[in-house]
Design a protein around this motif. Structure first.
Motif, PDB file in Angstrom:
ATOM      1  N   TRP A 125       0.835  -1.212   0.000  1.00 40.06           N
ATOM      2  CA  TRP A 125       0.000   0.000   0.000  1.00 40.06           C
ATOM      3  C   TRP A 125       0.864   1.253   0.000  1.00 40.06           C
ATOM      4  O   TRP A 125       0.681   2.148  -0.824  1.00 40.06           O
ATOM      5  N   THR A 147      -3.761   6.762  -1.568  1.00 42.79           N
ATOM      6  CA  THR A 147      -5.067   6.149  -1.334  1.00 42.79           C
ATOM      7  C   THR A 147      -5.275   5.953   0.159  1.00 42.79           C
ATOM      8  O   THR A 147      -4.376   5.469   0.858  1.00 42.79           O
ATOM      9  N   ALA A 148      -6.439   6.312   0.632  1.00 45.20           N
ATOM     10  CA  ALA A 148      -6.737   6.146   2.055  1.00 45.20           C
ATOM     11  C   ALA A 148      -6.626   4.682   2.446  1.00 45.20           C
ATOM     12  O   ALA A 148      -6.950   3.783   1.653  1.00 45.20           O
ATOM     13  N   ARG A 196      -8.330   2.750   4.425  1.00 42.36           N
ATOM     14  CA  ARG A 196      -9.572   1.966   4.378  1.00 42.36           C
ATOM     15  C   ARG A 196      -9.943   1.619   2.946  1.00 42.36           C
ATOM     16  O   ARG A 196     -10.391   0.514   2.654  1.00 42.36           O
ATOM     17  N   ASP A 197      -9.755   2.567   2.057  1.00 46.71           N
ATOM     18  CA  ASP A 197     -10.112   2.322   0.656  1.00 46.71           C
ATOM     19  C   ASP A 197      -9.195   1.263   0.044  1.00 46.71           C
ATOM     20  O   ASP A 197      -9.646   0.390  -0.709  1.00 46.71           O
ATOM     21  N   TYR A 198      -7.907   1.360   0.341  1.00 47.53           N
ATOM     22  CA  TYR A 198      -6.961   0.385  -0.205  1.00 47.53           C
ATOM     23  C   TYR A 198      -7.276  -1.007   0.327  1.00 47.53           C
ATOM     24  O   TYR A 198      -7.292  -1.988  -0.430  1.00 47.53           O
ATOM     25  N   ALA A 249     -10.127  -2.115   1.510  1.00 46.56           N
ATOM     26  CA  ALA A 249     -11.416  -2.571   1.003  1.00 46.56           C
ATOM     27  C   ALA A 249     -11.285  -3.171  -0.388  1.00 46.56           C
ATOM     28  O   ALA A 249     -11.964  -4.149  -0.743  1.00 46.56           O
ATOM     29  N   ALA A 250     -10.379  -2.608  -1.190  1.00 41.01           N
ATOM     30  CA  ALA A 250     -10.225  -3.073  -2.568  1.00 41.01           C
ATOM     31  C   ALA A 250      -9.287  -4.265  -2.696  1.00 41.01           C
ATOM     32  O   ALA A 250      -9.430  -5.056  -3.644  1.00 41.01           O
ATOM     33  N   GLN A 292      -6.149   3.496  10.816  1.00 36.70           N
ATOM     34  CA  GLN A 292      -7.188   3.103   9.862  1.00 36.70           C
ATOM     35  C   GLN A 292      -6.832   1.788   9.173  1.00 36.70           C
ATOM     36  O   GLN A 292      -7.709   0.928   8.959  1.00 36.70           O
ATOM     37  N   ALA A 305      -9.014  -1.496   9.484  1.00 37.35           N
ATOM     38  CA  ALA A 305      -9.568  -2.111   8.276  1.00 37.35           C
ATOM     39  C   ALA A 305      -9.286  -3.607   8.246  1.00 37.35           C
ATOM     40  O   ALA A 305     -10.136  -4.403   7.814  1.00 37.35           O
TER      41      ALA A 305
END
Length: 747
Positions: free
Chosen positions: A605, A612-613, A615-617, A619-620, A722, A726
């Protein structure tokens, strides 16, 4: 500061400053190379040499030999002072100006030359006095190897090309060269013929006079024992070929894939004296830049070759076409040839090797190998095609291979990485950069990284000669013949293979369990996990019983690499599961399994998507279908490993546990078992893996995993919190989904 050394430095500067070619040195009272070089230049001036240099070479030795020994009757007191200065700097004299006879006698005794003491300083002894070589046992040196150095000095100093060896018990290029000179002398070569090279005359003399066996005695046995002492496991120096020496010979022969005789036969001598070994010995593997057509495949098979190294890519901007061609791998498989894939573009100088280059090369190698249908679990050999110094290995090559490791992890660890290079390069990378197997460039016998270094412990292929097979027609090709080590990388016999069904995998585990019980050494479940983990690059899980691996291989049981998990719908890497389970069983569970993968995922990451935040990273990409350092297949392996280790610790059998396991609730069991079903505990554990500094193993492993990706230890900030949350939320969500599905089944 040493006052006596300071006096030497002051004298040599005062005496020779202004002489053409003399360079004044710092007067700091510290002995070392510069002071010895200044004394050497002074000696050359006193001998009438006008082109001064730091090197006490043949011209200096010849001039001093013409002058004669430096003794009590020496009229040139500057020569006496120079000898005194060298003895002070080597620690044999406590004050500058002391008569040299006593200190020289002490040095000569340490060098194995006590019988030659006559009150003078012989020219070759003077060379030793002005060298930086040591004559006492160095830290980490071998007493047996030092005894060999002393014996060599005592026996061969009168030969013209032989100079006084260091007697510090350490391996060196000079010691190996001296051994070859000694073999030449004992083989009957004259001083004019002896050159320190392991050439045809030397080999002929060895074959005629030096083949020894238990019961032999004399100089040949001493030379064999001295050469054998280069291998740390064979520390013996003797004139009698006894049981201990025979055992050392057998161990070396087994390790080097030679016929085990327990004797000093020619192939064994050759393996000790030159990195190619006996180039006439058979090889069953080869690498080539030529396409393996059907006709060439038949030529290779007929010549006894079974595993062929081929290149994944060409080098951009060059005309050399060496890469695997469409349909070539199918042709190889149809003709009974396996593949070991090689990745090399340039890789021929230190400037090529950076972490970023390794990362990029790993992605290219992975994508190319996948495009060719090379099966999961294959080892790709990344090249170091030059004579890298130890410093360059530290500063350039190791970072490159850590980049390779990171790149392959970010692609889901489908492939492992190996190395092509000199012995020292391969050994260091195995210890410091996760390489699974080594493809040794033994053919480059003059490389410093091959001279005096033993084969790396993880060698799989040893490249020993370039030959042509199949003649000059279309069925012929040029190859580098390689010795392939039994029990290591067998290559890739098939391509595009599907993962095995779960039932086949479980049957295989049961068969491994039966073999482990029959083997009768230690816990059968742990032996099985060691066998699974044996194929992994991850070292944190601890050692493996190599004898059990050989026992399994001897049974003819074919290895299962991946199986299809029917619940998760992913292909699970069996060796990844084994390494994680073994680590958990040995109390390194987090780091050897999910924890190490999470660290690498974090690095991915920070390197690939820093904007990229968290959580977003997550999540994907976290526990998702797309490849990553902790994709869904990786998490399944890690979770199942944790649960298997728990079952084994409770006295269960591995096969029984895997058959009884409810894969529909694996995440729930892991979440409750490891974190008590508490997302805060999961987030805290994740944060500890990235930030704690109290565990040396964690700290060092994390630094390797994150090198080039992120600063370590990781700074605690909102983005890190975060990220860890996550991870915890993803586990909780997977467990919750399982419970929902379970409730639906019940209702």
């Amino acid at each position: 500061m040493d006052a006596a050394v300071l006096a030497v430095q002051q004298w040599v500067n005062a005496t020779y400053t202004g002489v053409s070619g003399y360079e004044p040195i710092d007067e700091d009272g510290s002995p070392g190379r510069l002071t010895m070089s200044a004394l050497t230049r002074g000696l050359q001036h006193e001998l009438g040499i006008t082109a001064l240099s730091d090197n006490f070479g043949p011209a200096t030795l010849a001039a001093l030999t013409a002058h004669g020994p430096i003794g009590p009757a020496e009229t040139n007191q500057n020569l006496v002072k120079i000898v005194q200065g060298g003895l002070v700097c080597k620690g044999y004299s406590g004050s500058f100006g002391t008569a040299p006879a006593g200190p020289v006698a002490a040095l000569m005794t340490d060098a194995g030359l006590a019988e030659r003491i006559d009150g003078t300083v012989l020219p070759k002894v003077c060379k030793a006095v002005l060298s930086t070589d040591g004559y006492t046992l160095a830290a980490g040196g071998s007493p047996q190897l030092r005894a060999a150095q002393q014996w060599l000095n005592g026996r061969y100093l009168n030969r013209s090309a032989f100079v006084v060896l260091a007697c510090d018990g350490r391996r060196s290029r000079e010691l190996l060269t001296a051994l070859i000179f000694a073999v030449q002398y004992e083989g009957g070569l004259t001083d004019a013929q002896a050159n320190g090279n392991f050439g045809p005359l030397t080999q002929a003399g060895l074959k005629a006079k030096g083949l020894i066996k238990p019961g032999s005695s004399g100089p040949w046995v001493r030379l064999f024992a001295a050469a054998l002492s280069h291998y740390p496991a064979a520390q013996v120096f003797t004139a009698d070929f006894d049981d201990t020496l025979a055992a050392g010979a057998r161990a070396l022969q087994t390790f080097c894939q030679l016929t085990v005789t327990g004797e000093g036969d020619f192939p064994t001598w050759a393996s000790l004296l030159i990195s190619t070994g006996d180039q006439a010995r058979p090889g069953t593997a080869a690498d080539t830049i030529d396409e393996v057509t059907a006709a060439r495949a038949q030529s290779l098979r007929a010549a006894g070759y079974r595993t062929i190294g081929r290149y994944l890519t060409n080098v951009e901007g060059t005309s050399l076409d060496k890469k695997i061609k469409p349909g070539e791998l199918a042709t190889m498989a149809a003709n009974g040839l396996s593949l070991f894939p090689i990745y090399q573009t340039y890789a021929d100088s230190a400037g090529y090797f950076t972490w970023a280059q390794g990362y990029a090369d790993a992605l290219t190698a992975h994508d190319t190998a996948l495009g060719h249908g090379i099966d999961a679990g294959a080892v790709v050999y990344f090249a170091v095609d030059y004579d890298a110094t130890d410093t360059e290995v530290t500063q350039r090559v190791i970072p490159y291979f850590l980049g390779v490791d990171s790149g392959l992890r970010q692609r889901g660890s489908r492939y492992a990485h190996g190395v092509y290079g000199a012995r020292n390069v391969c050994s260091r990378l195995a210890a410091e950069a996760f390489t699974r197997w080594s493809f040794v460039s033994g053919i480059t016998s003059g490389w410093t990284g091959n001279v005096t270094y033993p084969l790396p412990a993880n060698w799989a292929y040893d490249q020993i000669s370039t030959i042509r097979v199949g003649g000059t027609g279309s069925a012929g090709l040029e190859i580098d013949k390689c010795v392939q080590r039994v029990g290591t990388d067998l290559g890739e016999p098939a391509f595009g293979s599907a993962a095995r069904p779960l039932a086949d995998y479980l049957d295989w585990i049961d068969r491994l369990q039966e073999l482990a019980v029959a083997y009768g050494q230690g816990d059968p479940g742990e032996r099985v996990l060691e066998y699974l983990a044996y194929w992994q690059t991850r070292k944190i899980s601890g050692g493996t019983d190599g004898a059990f691996v050989a026992y399994v291989d001897g049974s003819g049981l074919a290895r299962v690499r991946t199986y299809r998990d029917p619940v998760a719908g992913v292909d699970v890497d069996v060796s990844r599961f084994g390494a994680a389970a073994l680590g958990a069983l040995r109390d390194r569970g987090d780091l050897a399994g999910w924890g190490g993968d999470l660290i690498a995922f974090y690095g991915g990451w920070r390197f690939t998507a820093p904007d990229t935040a968290a959580r977003d990273y997550c999540a994907a990409n976290l526990a998702a279908g797309a490849p990553s350092a902790l994709d869904l297949a990786g998490l399944v392996a890690d979770v199942d490993a944790y649960l298997a280790a728990a079952a084994l610790r409770s006295g269960g059998a591995l096969g029984a546990h895997l058959r009884a396991a409810d894969r529909g609730v694996r995440y729930s069991l892991f979440y409750r078992g490891r974190f008590s079903g508490d997302p805060n505990a999961a987030a805290t554990a994740a944060q500890g893996l990235l930030t704690d500094t109290g565990d040396d193993v964690l700290t060092s492993t994390r630094a390797l995993l994150l090198r080039g990706l992120a600063v370590t230890p990781v700074t605690v900030d909102d983005q890190l919190r975060q990220f860890c949350r996550a991870f915890a939320d993803r586990l909780a969500a997977l467990a919750e989904t399982e419970q929902t599905q379970l409730n639906r089944k019940v209702s």
